[in-house]
Design an enzyme around this catalytic site. Structure first.
Site, mmCIF file in Angstrom:
data_model
loop_
_atom_site.group_PDB
_atom_site.id
_atom_site.type_symbol
_atom_site.label_atom_id
_atom_site.label_comp_id
_atom_site.label_asym_id
_atom_site.label_seq_id
_atom_site.Cartn_x
_atom_site.Cartn_y
_atom_site.Cartn_z
ATOM 1 N N ASP A 36 -4.552 -6.458 4.696
ATOM 2 C CA ASP A 36 -3.757 -6.821 3.463
ATOM 3 C C ASP A 36 -3.730 -8.190 2.982
ATOM 4 O O ASP A 36 -4.034 -9.395 3.943
ATOM 5 C CB ASP A 36 -2.214 -6.493 3.706
ATOM 6 C CG ASP A 36 -1.416 -6.035 2.586
ATOM 7 O OD1 ASP A 36 -1.263 -5.062 2.288
ATOM 8 O OD2 ASP A 36 -0.877 -7.031 1.839
ATOM 9 N N VAL A 63 -8.417 -8.434 -1.753
ATOM 10 C CA VAL A 63 -9.859 -7.980 -2.211
ATOM 11 C C VAL A 63 -10.523 -8.419 -3.305
ATOM 12 O O VAL A 63 -11.197 -8.036 -3.754
ATOM 13 C CB VAL A 63 -9.506 -6.322 -2.245
ATOM 14 C CG1 VAL A 63 -9.064 -5.674 -0.767
ATOM 15 C CG2 VAL A 63 -8.504 -6.030 -3.253
ATOM 16 N N ASN A 89 -7.528 0.936 -0.949
ATOM 17 C CA ASN A 89 -6.018 1.233 -1.304
ATOM 18 C C ASN A 89 -5.240 0.191 -1.960
ATOM 19 O O ASN A 89 -4.681 0.408 -2.956
ATOM 20 C CB ASN A 89 -5.344 1.758 -0.139
ATOM 21 C CG ASN A 89 -3.801 1.659 -0.168
ATOM 22 O OD1 ASN A 89 -3.246 2.838 -0.966
ATOM 23 N ND2 ASN A 89 -3.240 0.574 -0.004
ATOM 24 N N TYR A 155 -4.128 -1.192 -16.341
ATOM 25 C CA TYR A 155 -4.029 -0.358 -15.126
ATOM 26 C C TYR A 155 -4.797 0.958 -15.218
ATOM 27 O O TYR A 155 -5.503 1.362 -14.570
ATOM 28 C CB TYR A 155 -2.667 -0.188 -14.625
ATOM 29 C CG TYR A 155 -2.522 0.840 -13.520
ATOM 30 C CD1 TYR A 155 -2.520 0.037 -12.333
ATOM 31 C CD2 TYR A 155 -2.315 2.200 -13.739
ATOM 32 C CE1 TYR A 155 -2.096 0.860 -11.085
ATOM 33 C CE2 TYR A 155 -2.265 2.986 -12.558
ATOM 34 C CZ TYR A 155 -2.097 2.367 -11.128
ATOM 35 O OH TYR A 155 -1.953 2.977 -10.180
ATOM 36 N N LYS A 159 -8.239 2.181 -13.229
ATOM 37 C CA LYS A 159 -8.179 3.402 -12.378
ATOM 38 C C LYS A 159 -9.283 4.382 -12.786
ATOM 39 O O LYS A 159 -9.915 5.120 -12.239
ATOM 40 C CB LYS A 159 -6.858 4.075 -12.193
ATOM 41 C CG LYS A 159 -5.959 3.060 -11.400
ATOM 42 C CD LYS A 159 -6.258 2.882 -10.084
ATOM 43 C CE LYS A 159 -5.275 2.177 -9.475
ATOM 44 N NZ LYS A 159 -5.577 2.016 -7.883
HETATM 45 N N1 LIG Z 1 3.194 4.281 -5.826
HETATM 46 C C1 LIG Z 1 2.682 5.225 -7.117
HETATM 47 O O1 LIG Z 1 3.391 5.766 -7.462
HETATM 48 C C2 LIG Z 1 1.125 5.216 -7.032
HETATM 49 C C3 LIG Z 1 0.644 6.182 -7.953
HETATM 50 C C4 LIG Z 1 -0.653 6.013 -8.201
HETATM 51 C C5 LIG Z 1 -1.644 5.445 -7.318
HETATM 52 N N2 LIG Z 1 -1.064 4.240 -6.853
HETATM 53 C C6 LIG Z 1 -2.098 3.289 -6.105
HETATM 54 O O2 LIG Z 1 -1.719 3.537 -4.705
HETATM 55 C C7 LIG Z 1 -2.261 2.150 -4.268
HETATM 56 C C8 LIG Z 1 -1.184 1.687 -3.169
HETATM 57 O O3 LIG Z 1 -0.178 1.551 -3.693
HETATM 58 P P1 LIG Z 1 1.429 1.483 -2.987
HETATM 59 O O4 LIG Z 1 2.087 2.391 -4.338
HETATM 60 O O5 LIG Z 1 1.282 1.993 -1.600
HETATM 61 O O6 LIG Z 1 1.781 0.259 -3.352
HETATM 62 P P2 LIG Z 1 2.603 -1.000 -2.412
HETATM 63 O O7 LIG Z 1 2.719 -2.204 -3.338
HETATM 64 O O8 LIG Z 1 3.657 -0.383 -1.676
HETATM 65 O O9 LIG Z 1 1.370 -1.421 -1.501
HETATM 66 C C9 LIG Z 1 0.190 -1.859 -1.986
HETATM 67 C C10 LIG Z 1 -0.254 -3.164 -0.811
HETATM 68 O O10 LIG Z 1 -1.416 -3.737 -1.129
HETATM 69 C C11 LIG Z 1 -1.428 -5.298 -1.156
HETATM 70 N N3 LIG Z 1 -2.037 -5.762 -2.168
HETATM 71 C C12 LIG Z 1 -1.981 -6.127 -3.333
HETATM 72 N N4 LIG Z 1 -2.657 -6.942 -3.934
HETATM 73 C C13 LIG Z 1 -3.702 -7.066 -2.903
HETATM 74 C C14 LIG Z 1 -4.999 -7.755 -3.105
HETATM 75 N N5 LIG Z 1 -5.505 -8.546 -3.810
HETATM 76 N N6 LIG Z 1 -5.632 -7.783 -1.763
HETATM 77 C C15 LIG Z 1 -5.022 -6.905 -0.546
HETATM 78 N N7 LIG Z 1 -4.114 -6.349 -0.681
HETATM 79 C C16 LIG Z 1 -3.207 -6.372 -1.694
HETATM 80 C C17 LIG Z 1 0.104 -5.443 -1.227
HETATM 81 O O11 LIG Z 1 0.280 -6.526 -0.419
HETATM 82 C C18 LIG Z 1 0.796 -4.210 -0.644
HETATM 83 O O12 LIG Z 1 1.028 -4.234 0.802
HETATM 84 C C19 LIG Z 1 -2.582 1.322 -5.326
HETATM 85 O O13 LIG Z 1 -4.019 1.294 -5.318
HETATM 86 C C20 LIG Z 1 -1.899 1.867 -6.424
HETATM 87 O O14 LIG Z 1 -2.462 1.586 -7.554
HETATM 88 C C21 LIG Z 1 0.208 4.182 -6.716
#
Ligand SMILES: NC(=O)c1ccc[n+]([C@@H]2O[C@H](COP(=O)([O-])OP(=O)(O)OC[C@H]3O[C@@H](n4cnc5c(N)ncnc54)[C@H](O)[C@@H]3O)[C@@H](O)[C@H]2O)c1
Length: 252
Positions: A36, A63, A89, A155, A159
């Site tokens: 992370d 990343v 992720n 976004y 995606k």
């Molecule tokens: N939560 C939702 O409703 C939802 C729905 C569809 C897709 N997603 C996708 O799921 C994935 C995970 O998101 P989440 O909801 O668990 O969010 P979250 O914010 O709880 O976790 C995301 C993590 O990614 C880390 N992060 C952010 N930018 C980063 C970078 N540049 N390099 C490394 N780490 C980084 C953050 O520090 C965090 O710990 C994402 O790709 C998001 O787009 C989320």
């Protein structure tokens, strides 16, 4: 255990779905690289895994930075010998900014993390996978990667690009023992809301139009179970596709 002896890298694993995936994979016998931007958060996840007898290490990696991606995969190999599973992720939201209000800065930042990051980690593990003739990649896309107005323009486009990249990699490397799939989660209860700092009123209003159709929000653990299926041999015939996990939201 479904991932006994496997080495798995999870990006963005300090929180939300990445954390749940890292924990479930460790419980299923994998050695997990918990990566992370926020290394303290990753270390907390590692401590939790170790307290349950699992094996994990924390690696700080943004990343969006090529040198961090290089170091992430190289360290995983030097610590655990190889990489079997890559879970892309890490991702951020875009404040629901519609196309007419987009700045280059926002577009570039969202793509750098959500899309280019996925490409770079994939590019770096593929030589390892092709040499061994095995490996699995799971990309966390989004319902916004399949539909038009679940978020802002950047976004949504980022995606959709992940979905196209997933299908391309899945097909092109299919004869080399490598699989690449994506998950399209609907709304999941995580900390991603913290990346929505100044929502665009017009874009958010347009994005929220369909929320009344959403049966419910999901839990990160529900996405982790889909990731486990896609990362394990249970899905040996599943490749180059997207599994939607959204309680039926997008089925309407
Ligand atoms: N939560 C939702 O409703 C939802 C729905 C569809 C897709 N997603 C996708 O799921 C994935 C995970 O998101 P989440 O909801 O668990 O969010 P979250 O914010 O709880 O976790 C995301 C993590 O990614 C880390 N992060 C952010 N930018 C980063 C970078 N540049 N390099 C490394 N780490 C980084 C953050 O520090 C965090 O710990 C994402 O790709 C998001 O787009 C989320």
């Amino acid at each position: 255990m479904k991932l006994s002896g496997k080495v798995a890298i999870v990006t963005g694993a300090a929180s939300g779905m990445g954390k749940a995936i890292a924990e479930l994979f460790a419980a299923e016998g994998a050695q997990v690289v918990v990566s992370d931007l926020r290394v303290e958060g990753a270390q907390t996840v590692v401590a939790g895994i170790e307290s349950k007898g699992g094996k994990a290490i924390a690696i700080a990696a943004n990343v969006a930075k090529e040198e961090d991606v290089q170091q992430l995969i190289d360290t995983a190999v030097s610590e655990f010998g190889t990489v079997d599973i890559l879970i892309n992720n890490a991702g951020i939201m875009d404040n629901f900014v519609p196309a007419g209000d987009l700045t280059d800065e926002l577009w570039d930042r969202v793509f750098a993390i959500n899309t280019t990051g996925v490409m770079r980690t994939t590019r770096k593990v593929l030589p390892i996978f092709t040499e061994r003739k095995s490996g699995v990649i799971v990309n966390i896309a989004s319902a916004g990667g399949l539909n038009g107005s679940r978020a802002g323009a950047a976004y949504t486009a980022s995606k959709h690009a992940v979905v196209g990249f997933t299908k391309n990699v899945g097909f092109q490397y299919a004869n080399l023992g490598i699989r690449c799939n994506a998950i399209a989660p609907g709304g999941v209860s995580t900390n991603i809301g913290t990346t929505i700092t100044a929502p665009n009123p017009f874009g958010m209003e347009r994005a929220m139009v369909g929320m009344g159709l959403n049966p419910r929000a999901g839990e990160p653990e529900e996405i982790a179970k889909v990731a486990l299926f896609l990362a394990s041999d249970d899905s040996s015939f599943v490749n180059g596709t997207v599994v939607t996990a959204d309680a039926g939201w997008t089925a309407y």
